[in-house]
Motif scaffolding. Structure first.
Motif, PDB file in Angstrom:
ATOM      1  N   ASN A  41       8.642 -10.455  -6.894  1.00 33.23           N
ATOM      2  CA  ASN A  41       7.266 -10.581  -7.213  1.00 33.23           C
ATOM      3  C   ASN A  41       6.104  -9.705  -5.193  1.00 33.23           C
ATOM      4  O   ASN A  41       4.995 -10.280  -6.093  1.00 33.23           O
ATOM      5  N   THR A  42       6.755  -9.333  -4.997  1.00 33.68           N
ATOM      6  CA  THR A  42       6.293  -8.629  -3.583  1.00 33.68           C
ATOM      7  C   THR A  42       6.512  -6.856  -4.000  1.00 33.68           C
ATOM      8  O   THR A  42       7.567  -6.443  -4.306  1.00 33.68           O
ATOM      9  N   ALA A  43       5.341  -6.511  -3.254  1.00 36.30           N
ATOM     10  CA  ALA A  43       5.743  -4.752  -2.995  1.00 36.30           C
ATOM     11  C   ALA A  43       6.921  -4.838  -1.836  1.00 36.30           C
ATOM     12  O   ALA A  43       7.824  -4.053  -2.204  1.00 36.30           O
ATOM     13  N   LYS A  48       9.219  -7.010  -1.517  1.00 40.78           N
ATOM     14  CA  LYS A  48      11.171  -6.980  -2.055  1.00 40.78           C
ATOM     15  C   LYS A  48      11.120  -5.867  -3.161  1.00 40.78           C
ATOM     16  O   LYS A  48      12.350  -5.307  -3.685  1.00 40.78           O
ATOM     17  N   LEU A  94       0.973  -7.726 -13.332  1.00 43.67           N
ATOM     18  CA  LEU A  94       2.327  -8.114 -12.574  1.00 43.67           C
ATOM     19  C   LEU A  94       3.916  -6.977 -13.156  1.00 43.67           C
ATOM     20  O   LEU A  94       3.907  -6.119 -12.220  1.00 43.67           O
ATOM     21  N   THR A 143       5.088  -3.559 -11.655  1.00 49.29           N
ATOM     22  CA  THR A 143       6.886  -4.018 -11.904  1.00 49.29           C
ATOM     23  C   THR A 143       7.252  -2.050 -11.907  1.00 49.29           C
ATOM     24  O   THR A 143       8.392  -1.700 -11.979  1.00 49.29           O
TER      25      THR A 143
END
Length: 351
Positions: A68-70, A72, A115, A119
């Motif tokens: 859920n983050t860049a 990660k 998101l 992704t």
């Protein structure tokens, strides 16, 4: 990062995306990997080796979202690009509610949809020929996952600006068949297969492109009391595993063992030869998370079998050809659980 000798990155500055193109003829592996919602995170203060070995994924603060983050996601894409161990298919969890909310509101403009688009675009851009599957796991006897496929179809057909933002397929992890595999009520088993067939049928309703379908099976689902249990379904008399191979574009087999010859024997019982005849992909699924009995996982716990490390996992994978599994590929269960988690020196982070 040097993935295959010489690689070239084509960057579109306006959208901050770099497209990886292969400039050599080197052949990437075709591994698959599960990406569940949370994984072990050694970057969290207090999350060292002891917490890793305790492995309390439900209650420990040492488990964080996997994509859920860049940062990660960079971790995930780098793991997929590990040289010589490349991953070509991922089964991505925690998409159900994001898709359902957008579908019910008929809106592609939420932060959750954005998101997903980000992704998928990143994954397809940074990992060569990566297939990304939306993973669903209701795991009930009614096969509720069949009602979730329209969410993916809607998203792909209405919310994407480019094919790179689309899901390549849907993957289902439903364990409920284990409870009815020996049922004397054949209609109960047939109904389960009918519901699985709906997954395939719903995927075919996508208007633009082909949405692939994938299913996870246990090696013994076609057997009861050690014997094959064939039954008639839609004109064919076969055991359940073979019927499931017919339904889906690909399957992964939970072999429940970490050494040969058990791995090979269980793949045979699950229908490896039949899948090969149909030219469908069939993956060998290995567990790395902490579970019992110890012989079904590579997790570093006390066990009567030696070798509970990433290097041992890779060693077993490298023995596929000499054990008659030359056409099959491994499926790692799962990203940061404990593969690429950095929980200890035997399970390093791949960045």
């Amino acid at each position: 990062m040097n993935i295959l000798g010489k690689v070239v990155f084509l960057c579109l500055v306006s959208v901050n995306v770099c497209f990886l193109t292969e400039a050599s003829s080197g052949q990437r592996k075709q591994y698959a990997m599960y990406v569940w919602r949370n994984g072990f995170d050694p970057n969290i203060p207090g999350c060292g080796k002891s917490e890793f070995l305790t492995w309390d994924s439900k209650h420990s603060h040492c488990f964080t979202h996997t994509w859920n983050t860049a940062g990660k996601r960079q971790w995930l894409w780098a793991t997929c690009n590990l040289q010589g161990r490349e991953v070509s298919s991922i089964f991505l969890a925690d998409v159900y509610h994001k898709l359902k909310t957008g579908y019910q509101a008929n809106s592609c403009h939420s932060s959750n949809i954005n998101l997903l688009r980000t992704t998928l675009l990143e994954g397809h851009s940074h990992v060569s020929n990566l297939k990304i599957y939306a993973l669903f796991a209701a795991s009930d006897a009614d096969v509720s996952e069949r009602h979730m496929i329209p969410y993916v179809v809607w998203y792909n057909d209405h919310c994407t600006h480019t094919n790179l933002e689309k899901f390549d397929g849907v993957a289902v992890n439903n364990e409920a068949y284990a409870s009815i595999k020996c049922s004397h009520d054949i209609d109960q088993r047939r109904t389960f297969l009918d519901h699985l067939q709906e997954i395939h049928d719903e995927a075919q309703k996508q208007q633009d492109g082909n949405l692939l379908t994938h299913f996870s099976v246990s090696w013994h689902w076609g057997r009861c009391g050690g014997h094959s249990q064939p039954f008639l379904w839609r004109g064919k008399t076969m055991d359940a595993s073979h019927h499931m191979i017919d339904i889906f574009d690909s399957i992964d087999v939970q072999v429940g063992y970490t050494i040969f010859p058990q791995i090979r024997d269980r793949m045979e019982m699950a229908g490896r030869n039949y899948s090969s005849t149909l030219r469908k992909n069939i993956f060998v699924t290995f567990y790395t998370d902490k579970t019992e009995p110890c012989q079904i996982t590579f997790f570093p716990q006390n066990c009567h079998l030696n070798g509970r490390s990433e290097s041992n996992l890779f060693s077993i994978i490298d023995q596929f050809p000499q054990n008659g599994l030359g056409q099959e590929q491994p499926c790692i269960h799962y990203f940061r659980g404990v593969y690429s988690s950095g929980g200890n020196e035997d399970w390093p982070v791949h960045l």
